[in-house]
Design a protein around this motif. Structure first.
Motif, PDB file in Angstrom:
ATOM      1  N   SER A  66       0.834  -1.171   0.220  1.00 49.20           N
ATOM      2  CA  SER A  66      -0.167  -0.139  -0.048  1.00 49.20           C
ATOM      3  C   SER A  66       0.520   1.261   0.066  1.00 49.20           C
ATOM      4  O   SER A  66       0.309   2.198  -0.401  1.00 49.20           O
ATOM      5  CB  SER A  66      -0.892   0.058   0.575  1.00 49.20           C
ATOM      6  OG  SER A  66       0.002  -0.016   1.687  1.00 49.20           O
ATOM      7  N   ASP A  69       4.260   2.637  -5.563  1.00 46.58           N
ATOM      8  CA  ASP A  69       3.313   1.662  -6.492  1.00 46.58           C
ATOM      9  C   ASP A  69       4.202   0.830  -7.588  1.00 46.58           C
ATOM     10  O   ASP A  69       4.327  -0.093  -8.563  1.00 46.58           O
ATOM     11  CB  ASP A  69       3.799   2.892  -7.424  1.00 46.58           C
ATOM     12  CG  ASP A  69       2.227   3.761  -6.882  1.00 46.58           C
ATOM     13  OD1 ASP A  69       1.554   3.313  -5.961  1.00 46.58           O
ATOM     14  OD2 ASP A  69       2.590   5.185  -7.483  1.00 46.58           O
ATOM     15  N   ASN A  84      -3.752  -3.960 -12.775  1.00 47.85           N
ATOM     16  CA  ASN A  84      -4.793  -2.864 -12.933  1.00 47.85           C
ATOM     17  C   ASN A  84      -5.337  -2.793 -11.334  1.00 47.85           C
ATOM     18  O   ASN A  84      -5.549  -3.604 -11.156  1.00 47.85           O
ATOM     19  CB  ASN A  84      -5.403  -2.707 -14.220  1.00 47.85           C
ATOM     20  CG  ASN A  84      -4.767  -3.237 -15.561  1.00 47.85           C
ATOM     21  OD1 ASN A  84      -3.732  -2.204 -15.592  1.00 47.85           O
ATOM     22  ND2 ASN A  84      -4.768  -4.442 -15.940  1.00 47.85           N
ATOM     23  N   LYS A  86      -6.697  -0.176  -8.156  1.00 47.50           N
ATOM     24  CA  LYS A  86      -6.053   0.592  -7.466  1.00 47.50           C
ATOM     25  C   LYS A  86      -6.442   0.017  -5.862  1.00 47.50           C
ATOM     26  O   LYS A  86      -7.253  -0.702  -5.717  1.00 47.50           O
ATOM     27  CB  LYS A  86      -6.871   1.807  -7.127  1.00 47.50           C
ATOM     28  CG  LYS A  86      -7.107   2.714  -5.404  1.00 47.50           C
ATOM     29  CD  LYS A  86      -7.069   3.679  -5.460  1.00 47.50           C
ATOM     30  CE  LYS A  86      -6.960   4.767  -3.726  1.00 47.50           C
ATOM     31  NZ  LYS A  86      -7.387   6.242  -3.816  1.00 47.50           N
ATOM     32  N   VAL A  90      -7.140  -4.802  -6.700  1.00 47.61           N
ATOM     33  CA  VAL A  90      -6.336  -5.220  -7.901  1.00 47.61           C
ATOM     34  C   VAL A  90      -7.091  -6.690  -9.046  1.00 47.61           C
ATOM     35  O   VAL A  90      -7.197  -7.752  -9.021  1.00 47.61           O
ATOM     36  CB  VAL A  90      -4.863  -4.982  -7.868  1.00 47.61           C
ATOM     37  CG1 VAL A  90      -3.934  -5.705  -8.865  1.00 47.61           C
ATOM     38  CG2 VAL A  90      -4.549  -4.733  -6.685  1.00 47.61           C
TER      39      VAL A  90
END
Length: 208
Positions: A66, A69, A84, A86, A90
């Motif tokens: 979290s 990235d 893909n 957030k 995922v």
């Protein structure tokens, strides 16, 4: 070819019982195709997501936390895995599937609990059992079910072999008993009959 399908049946039968969630199940894909695994957390707040592969969850396919990235992808899935969505929800896309990709995939989440000062691991929804079909030209795809015909054939062969071994043991036992009995009979020596020849000769001498 039979060994490949036997291995596949074993994986299916062992893994299917573990994937009993409402969003879990068996996903059938063709060789060279793609699959999307939609991982969803058991609770909103999570620290990391790891997509694991295998019955014992021994392969870390994909990892995302979290904070950063940055994604960590296993070597065998590099250049054919994309993510893909957030975090923590995922979608994981795996392309150019091969027979080695067959197996169960688990969406595993972890969170640090400040009360117990320990990391709590939980499985989210979206875990699947992926089966990659290798379709040979001129043949039909295998039926998409856990077929037990191969297992029945193996059981019949095992029973026949066991019966033959048991029959051989019984015959060998009887042969051994027969030979043992004959050997005992041949080793018994006949008794000598006692005679009174010396006694009779002595009586004749006394009379004279």
């Amino acid at each position: 070819m039979f060994a490949v399908w036997l291995k596949l049946i074993t994986i299916l039968c062992l893994s299917y019982t573990a994937l009993t969630g409402p969003d879990s199940g068996v996903v059938w894909k063709d060789f060279g195709g793609s699959v999307t695994i939609q991982c969803r957390p058991p609770e909103p707040e999570q620290d990391s997501l790891t997509l694991k592969k295998g019955l014992s969850e021994d392969i870390d396919v994909f990892n995302k936390d979290s904070v950063s990235d940055k994604n960590t992808i296993a070597e065998q899935f590099k250049y054919r895995l994309q993510s893909n969505g957030k975090f923590p929800s995922v979608d994981i896309l795996i392309k150019n599937l091969t027979s080695d990709d067959t197996g169960p995939y688990w969406c595993c989440y972890s969170k640090f609990d400040q009360k117990t000062a320990s990391v709590i691991h939980k499985k989210g929804t979206g875990s699947v059992l992926l089966v990659v079909l290798l379709v040979v030209s001129g043949t039909e795809p295998a039926p998409k079910q856990c077929d037990t015909s191969s297992d029945k054939n193996l059981v019949v062969v095992s029973v026949v072999i066991s019966a033959a071994v048991l029959l051989g043991i019984v015959i060998g036992f009887f042969i051994w008993i027969t030979l043992k009995t004959k050997t005992l009979r041949n080793t018994v020596k006949p008794r000598r009959a006692t005679t009174n020849d010396v006694y009779e000769d002595m009586r004749g001498t006394l009379r004279r």
